[in-house]
Enzyme design. Structure first.
Site, PDB file in Angstrom:
ATOM      1  N   HIS A  76      42.169  32.442  38.710  1.00 41.24           N
ATOM      2  CA  HIS A  76      43.224  32.844  37.774  1.00 41.24           C
ATOM      3  C   HIS A  76      44.454  31.944  37.932  1.00 41.24           C
ATOM      4  O   HIS A  76      45.056  31.527  36.946  1.00 41.24           O
ATOM      5  CB  HIS A  76      43.671  34.286  38.046  1.00 41.24           C
ATOM      6  CG  HIS A  76      42.619  35.336  37.825  1.00 41.24           C
ATOM      7  ND1 HIS A  76      42.328  36.305  38.759  1.00 41.24           N
ATOM      8  CD2 HIS A  76      41.784  35.575  36.782  1.00 41.24           C
ATOM      9  CE1 HIS A  76      41.383  37.098  38.294  1.00 41.24           C
ATOM     10  NE2 HIS A  76      41.022  36.685  37.105  1.00 41.24           N
ATOM     11  N   LYS A  78      38.562  51.653  32.811  1.00 37.55           N
ATOM     12  CA  LYS A  78      38.089  51.057  34.068  1.00 37.55           C
ATOM     13  C   LYS A  78      38.720  51.790  35.246  1.00 37.55           C
ATOM     14  O   LYS A  78      39.768  52.406  35.116  1.00 37.55           O
ATOM     15  CB  LYS A  78      38.498  49.580  34.139  1.00 37.55           C
ATOM     16  CG  LYS A  78      37.643  48.674  33.264  1.00 37.55           C
ATOM     17  CD  LYS A  78      37.937  47.219  33.604  1.00 37.55           C
ATOM     18  CE  LYS A  78      37.089  46.265  32.776  1.00 37.55           C
ATOM     19  NZ  LYS A  78      37.412  44.857  33.065  1.00 37.55           N
ATOM     20  N   ARG A  89      34.242  30.397  32.604  1.00 37.33           N
ATOM     21  CA  ARG A  89      33.571  29.952  33.820  1.00 37.33           C
ATOM     22  C   ARG A  89      32.201  29.360  33.524  1.00 37.33           C
ATOM     23  O   ARG A  89      31.879  28.270  33.921  1.00 37.33           O
ATOM     24  CB  ARG A  89      33.403  31.121  34.795  1.00 37.33           C
ATOM     25  CG  ARG A  89      34.629  31.388  35.604  1.00 37.33           C
ATOM     26  CD  ARG A  89      34.578  32.726  36.218  1.00 37.33           C
ATOM     27  NE  ARG A  89      34.583  33.763  35.195  1.00 37.33           N
ATOM     28  CZ  ARG A  89      34.785  35.055  35.446  1.00 37.33           C
ATOM     29  NH1 ARG A  89      34.945  35.458  36.672  1.00 37.33           N
ATOM     30  NH2 ARG A  89      34.804  35.925  34.464  1.00 37.33           N
ATOM     31  N   SER A 138      36.956  38.367  40.430  1.00 39.35           N
ATOM     32  CA  SER A 138      37.617  39.443  41.175  1.00 39.35           C
ATOM     33  C   SER A 138      36.578  40.392  41.756  1.00 39.35           C
ATOM     34  O   SER A 138      36.759  40.915  42.858  1.00 39.35           O
ATOM     35  CB  SER A 138      38.560  40.224  40.260  1.00 39.35           C
ATOM     36  OG  SER A 138      39.591  39.403  39.798  1.00 39.35           O
TER      37      SER A 138
END
Ligand code: ADP
Length: 159
Positions: free
Chosen positions: A17, A41, A90, A129
């Site tokens: 990040h 979440k 990514r 993460s």
């Protein structure tokens, strides 16, 4: 003046990040890092904790500020006069989802909002993460993945 927002969960912020934050801070006059307060979440860290970790670890980038928002990203953007979303890519697995979100945001915003994708630095291509949370939960050293301030927060959380 160009204003961009880099939205995400940042639970917690990683070197991946931070790399995107640094690079986008060189492209735009102002970058807001938007911590998503997503009630669906169950994050490891609260929004306030995630904001604090971002504030501490990005303080050298003077045109970057950390905010949080709930609700629709494009509503927040309209209210705050922001027209660009920054996202990191990514791998090809990120692409399908990101393309869908970017195209629907463009449609819903009546083509006033665009998304800029920065490809991950090769050093961080594997990093997420969730991997960091998983390792830290077993007491594994994660100092290659996150700054020391975040390492300590993770240690306290899993103590
Ligand atoms: P979300 O829950 O919205 O995916 P994340 O906090 O996981 O939020 O990620 C926020 C943004 O950062 C996303 O665009 C994601 O693709 C990007 N990102 C996450 N990890 C990396 C990394 N290692 N390198 C580059 N970009 C990354």
């Amino acid at each position: 003046m160009s204003r961009a927002i880099y939205p995400g969960s940042f639970d917690p912020v990683t070197f991946g990040h931070i790399d995107i934050i640094k690079r986008s801070s060189e492209m735009f006059d102002e970058v807001l890092v938007g911590v998503l307060n997503n009630h669906a979440k169950h994050p490891l860290f609260s929004v306030e904790e995630r904001k604090q970790m971002l504030e501490v670890t990005t303080k050298e980038y003077k045109n970057v500020s950390i905010i949080s928002f709930d609700g629709l990203l494009i509503d927040y953007m309209k209210q705050n006069n922001i027209s660009v979303i920054v996202r990191g890519l990514r791998a090809i697995t990120d692409f399908d989802y990101e393309l869908q979100i970017a195209q629907s945001n463009r449609k819903v915003s009546k083509e006033t909002i665009d998304t800029v994708f920065l490809t991950t630095s090769i050093d961080y291509a594997y990093l997420s993460s969730s991997i960091v949370r998983e390792y830290a939960s077993y007491g594994t050293d994660v100092s290659d993945f996150v700054p020391q301030f975040v390492v300590e927060k993770l240690k306290n959380r899993f103590r």
